[in-house]
Design a protein around this motif. Structure first.
Motif, PDB file in Angstrom:
ATOM      1  N   LYS A  81      -2.435  12.399 -31.406  1.00 41.51           N
ATOM      2  CA  LYS A  81      -1.957  11.605 -30.269  1.00 41.51           C
ATOM      3  C   LYS A  81      -0.446  11.382 -30.377  1.00 41.51           C
ATOM      4  O   LYS A  81       0.280  11.499 -29.389  1.00 41.51           O
ATOM      5  CB  LYS A  81      -2.709  10.270 -30.253  1.00 41.51           C
ATOM      6  CG  LYS A  81      -2.618   9.514 -28.979  1.00 41.51           C
ATOM      7  CD  LYS A  81      -3.554   8.312 -29.070  1.00 41.51           C
ATOM      8  CE  LYS A  81      -3.478   7.451 -27.867  1.00 41.51           C
ATOM      9  NZ  LYS A  81      -4.359   6.291 -27.962  1.00 41.51           N
ATOM     10  N   TYR A  92       3.509  10.326 -18.554  1.00 39.04           N
ATOM     11  CA  TYR A  92       2.107  10.175 -18.938  1.00 39.04           C
ATOM     12  C   TYR A  92       1.824   8.704 -19.148  1.00 39.04           C
ATOM     13  O   TYR A  92       2.726   7.896 -19.330  1.00 39.04           O
ATOM     14  CB  TYR A  92       1.790  10.975 -20.203  1.00 39.04           C
ATOM     15  CG  TYR A  92       2.471  10.444 -21.441  1.00 39.04           C
ATOM     16  CD1 TYR A  92       1.835   9.530 -22.271  1.00 39.04           C
ATOM     17  CD2 TYR A  92       3.767  10.840 -21.774  1.00 39.04           C
ATOM     18  CE1 TYR A  92       2.468   9.027 -23.392  1.00 39.04           C
ATOM     19  CE2 TYR A  92       4.395  10.343 -22.895  1.00 39.04           C
ATOM     20  CZ  TYR A  92       3.744   9.436 -23.705  1.00 39.04           C
ATOM     21  OH  TYR A  92       4.357   8.937 -24.807  1.00 39.04           O
ATOM     22  N   ASP A  93       0.540   8.380 -19.116  1.00 35.66           N
ATOM     23  CA  ASP A  93       0.116   7.026 -19.441  1.00 35.66           C
ATOM     24  C   ASP A  93      -0.919   7.121 -20.558  1.00 35.66           C
ATOM     25  O   ASP A  93      -1.286   8.223 -20.985  1.00 35.66           O
ATOM     26  CB  ASP A  93      -0.428   6.302 -18.201  1.00 35.66           C
ATOM     27  CG  ASP A  93      -1.590   7.044 -17.538  1.00 35.66           C
ATOM     28  OD1 ASP A  93      -2.175   7.962 -18.151  1.00 35.66           O
ATOM     29  OD2 ASP A  93      -1.917   6.693 -16.393  1.00 35.66           O
ATOM     30  N   GLU A  94      -1.376   5.993 -21.043  1.00 40.65           N
ATOM     31  CA  GLU A  94      -2.305   5.968 -22.175  1.00 40.65           C
ATOM     32  C   GLU A  94      -3.609   6.737 -21.883  1.00 40.65           C
ATOM     33  O   GLU A  94      -4.044   7.530 -22.719  1.00 40.65           O
ATOM     34  CB  GLU A  94      -2.601   4.528 -22.593  1.00 40.65           C
ATOM     35  CG  GLU A  94      -3.408   4.399 -23.864  1.00 40.65           C
ATOM     36  CD  GLU A  94      -2.771   5.040 -25.098  1.00 40.65           C
ATOM     37  OE1 GLU A  94      -3.533   5.498 -25.969  1.00 40.65           O
ATOM     38  OE2 GLU A  94      -1.530   5.090 -25.190  1.00 40.65           O
ATOM     39  N   PRO A  95      -4.241   6.549 -20.711  1.00 40.87           N
ATOM     40  CA  PRO A  95      -5.462   7.323 -20.447  1.00 40.87           C
ATOM     41  C   PRO A  95      -5.220   8.835 -20.423  1.00 40.87           C
ATOM     42  O   PRO A  95      -6.034   9.616 -20.904  1.00 40.87           O
ATOM     43  CB  PRO A  95      -5.925   6.824 -19.077  1.00 40.87           C
ATOM     44  CG  PRO A  95      -5.311   5.475 -18.926  1.00 40.87           C
ATOM     45  CD  PRO A  95      -4.009   5.536 -19.677  1.00 40.87           C
ATOM     46  N   LYS A  96      -4.078   9.261 -19.892  1.00 38.34           N
ATOM     47  CA  LYS A  96      -3.760  10.688 -19.843  1.00 38.34           C
ATOM     48  C   LYS A  96      -3.512  11.219 -21.249  1.00 38.34           C
ATOM     49  O   LYS A  96      -3.962  12.305 -21.598  1.00 38.34           O
ATOM     50  CB  LYS A  96      -2.525  10.908 -18.957  1.00 38.34           C
ATOM     51  CG  LYS A  96      -2.241  12.329 -18.600  1.00 38.34           C
ATOM     52  CD  LYS A  96      -3.371  13.069 -17.914  1.00 38.34           C
ATOM     53  CE  LYS A  96      -3.726  12.540 -16.564  1.00 38.34           C
ATOM     54  NZ  LYS A  96      -4.860  13.271 -15.962  1.00 38.34           N
ATOM     55  N   GLN A 147      -4.804  10.056 -23.964  1.00 39.49           N
ATOM     56  CA  GLN A 147      -6.123  10.121 -24.597  1.00 39.49           C
ATOM     57  C   GLN A 147      -6.884  11.365 -24.130  1.00 39.49           C
ATOM     58  O   GLN A 147      -7.524  12.050 -24.931  1.00 39.49           O
ATOM     59  CB  GLN A 147      -6.925   8.850 -24.276  1.00 39.49           C
ATOM     60  CG  GLN A 147      -8.223   8.743 -25.032  1.00 39.49           C
ATOM     61  CD  GLN A 147      -8.036   8.683 -26.531  1.00 39.49           C
ATOM     62  OE1 GLN A 147      -7.070   8.126 -27.055  1.00 39.49           O
ATOM     63  NE2 GLN A 147      -8.958   9.275 -27.262  1.00 39.49           N
ATOM     64  N   GLU A 148      -6.799  11.669 -22.830  1.00 36.99           N
ATOM     65  CA  GLU A 148      -7.474  12.869 -22.305  1.00 36.99           C
ATOM     66  C   GLU A 148      -6.910  14.125 -22.949  1.00 36.99           C
ATOM     67  O   GLU A 148      -7.653  15.020 -23.358  1.00 36.99           O
ATOM     68  CB  GLU A 148      -7.313  12.955 -20.785  1.00 36.99           C
ATOM     69  CG  GLU A 148      -7.924  14.219 -20.204  1.00 36.99           C
ATOM     70  CD  GLU A 148      -7.512  14.512 -18.775  1.00 36.99           C
ATOM     71  OE1 GLU A 148      -7.601  15.687 -18.382  1.00 36.99           O
ATOM     72  OE2 GLU A 148      -7.081  13.585 -18.055  1.00 36.99           O
ATOM     73  N   GLN A 155      -8.146  14.427 -26.560  1.00 34.70           N
ATOM     74  CA  GLN A 155      -9.539  14.881 -26.617  1.00 34.70           C
ATOM     75  C   GLN A 155      -9.660  16.353 -26.202  1.00 34.70           C
ATOM     76  O   GLN A 155     -10.479  17.093 -26.767  1.00 34.70           O
ATOM     77  CB  GLN A 155     -10.425  14.001 -25.727  1.00 34.70           C
ATOM     78  CG  GLN A 155     -10.591  12.586 -26.264  1.00 34.70           C
ATOM     79  CD  GLN A 155     -11.054  12.563 -27.715  1.00 34.70           C
ATOM     80  OE1 GLN A 155     -12.013  13.235 -28.090  1.00 34.70           O
ATOM     81  NE2 GLN A 155     -10.350  11.805 -28.546  1.00 34.70           N
TER      82      GLN A 155
END
Length: 177
Positions: free
Chosen positions: A132, A146-150, A152-153, A156
Motif C-alpha cells: 500500500k 486517489y483516495d483511501e478506498p481506491k 485499497q482496491e 488488493q
C-alpha cells in the motif's frame, strides 16, 4: 455533441483495475502472462462480437486480416502475443494504473531498488501494508489522484495479480513476475 475521446476501436466504459484483471484472467487461460494462440483467437472473436453488437463493425473483412492489423498496431514488441501492458493500452483502464505500476519497476535494478525500499521489515516479502505504501508513492510520483478506498482496491488488485500462493504477501519470485 461528442463525448469523451476514447479509443475508436472499442468505445467501452472505463474499466477499474480489478475489472481489467478479471478480463486478463479470462483470456490468459493458462496463466502464463500472455494472451497467445487459441487465447488470442478467443480474444479477437469476442472483441469482434462486441463491436458488431455495438454497431461498430461495418466491414466484412475476415477475422485473420483484422487480427493481423490489430497485432501490428498493438503488439509493441512484435512477439505475436499480447502482454498485460499491451492489453492495458488497448482497453480503457482506469487511470492506466497497471501501466503506471509496470513503468515504475521496469528494469531489474529499479525493481530491486523498489523491493529493498518497500520490504521495510526485511522479511523477504512485501506485505499488504508495505505494498500500500509502495502504491501510494507510485501514484504520487505519477501525479494520479486517489483516495483511501481506491488505494485499497489497487493494493488488493496487485495482490490478486501476483500473490500466487494466496498468503496475502508478495515474495520476490511472485513480484518479479
Amino acid at each position: 455533441m461528442a463525448g469523451p475521446q476514447q479509443a475508436p476501436h472499442l468505445h467501452l466504459a472505463e474499466l477499474t483495475a480489478s475489472q481489467f484483471l478479471d478480463v486478463w484472467r479470462h483470456f490468459d487461460a493458462d496463466g502464463n502472462g500472455y494472451i497467445e494462440g487459441k487465447e488470442l483467437e478467443n480474444f479477437f472473436q469476442e472483441l469482434e462480437s462486441a463491436r458488431k453488437g455495438a454497431g461498430l463493425d461495418s466491414k466484412n473483412d475476415n477475422l485473420g486480416d483484422k487480427m493481423k492489423e490489430f497485432m501490428h498496431k498493438y503488439d509493441r514488441n512484435a512477439d505475436g502475443k499480447i502482454e498485460m501492458a499491451e492489453l492495458a493500452q488497448i482497453l480503457p483502464t482506469e487511470e492506466n494504473f497497471l501501466l503506471c505500476f509496470r513503468q515504475h519497476v521496469g528494469s531489474s535494478s529499479e525493481f530491486m531498488e523498489a523491493w529493498r525500499r518497500y520490504d521495510m521489515d526485511r522479511s523477504g516479502y512485501i506485505e499488504a501494508n508495505e505494498l500500500k505504501g509502495f502504491l501510494s508513492d507510485l501514484l504520487k510520483k505519477a501525479n494520479r489522484p486517489y483516495d483511501e478506498p481506491k488505494l485499497q482496491e489497487y493494493t488488493q488488485t496487485i495482490l490478486r495479480m501476483f500473490d500466487m500462493n494466496g498468503d496475502g504477501k508478495l515474495g520476490l519470485s511472485e513480484m518479479s513476475r
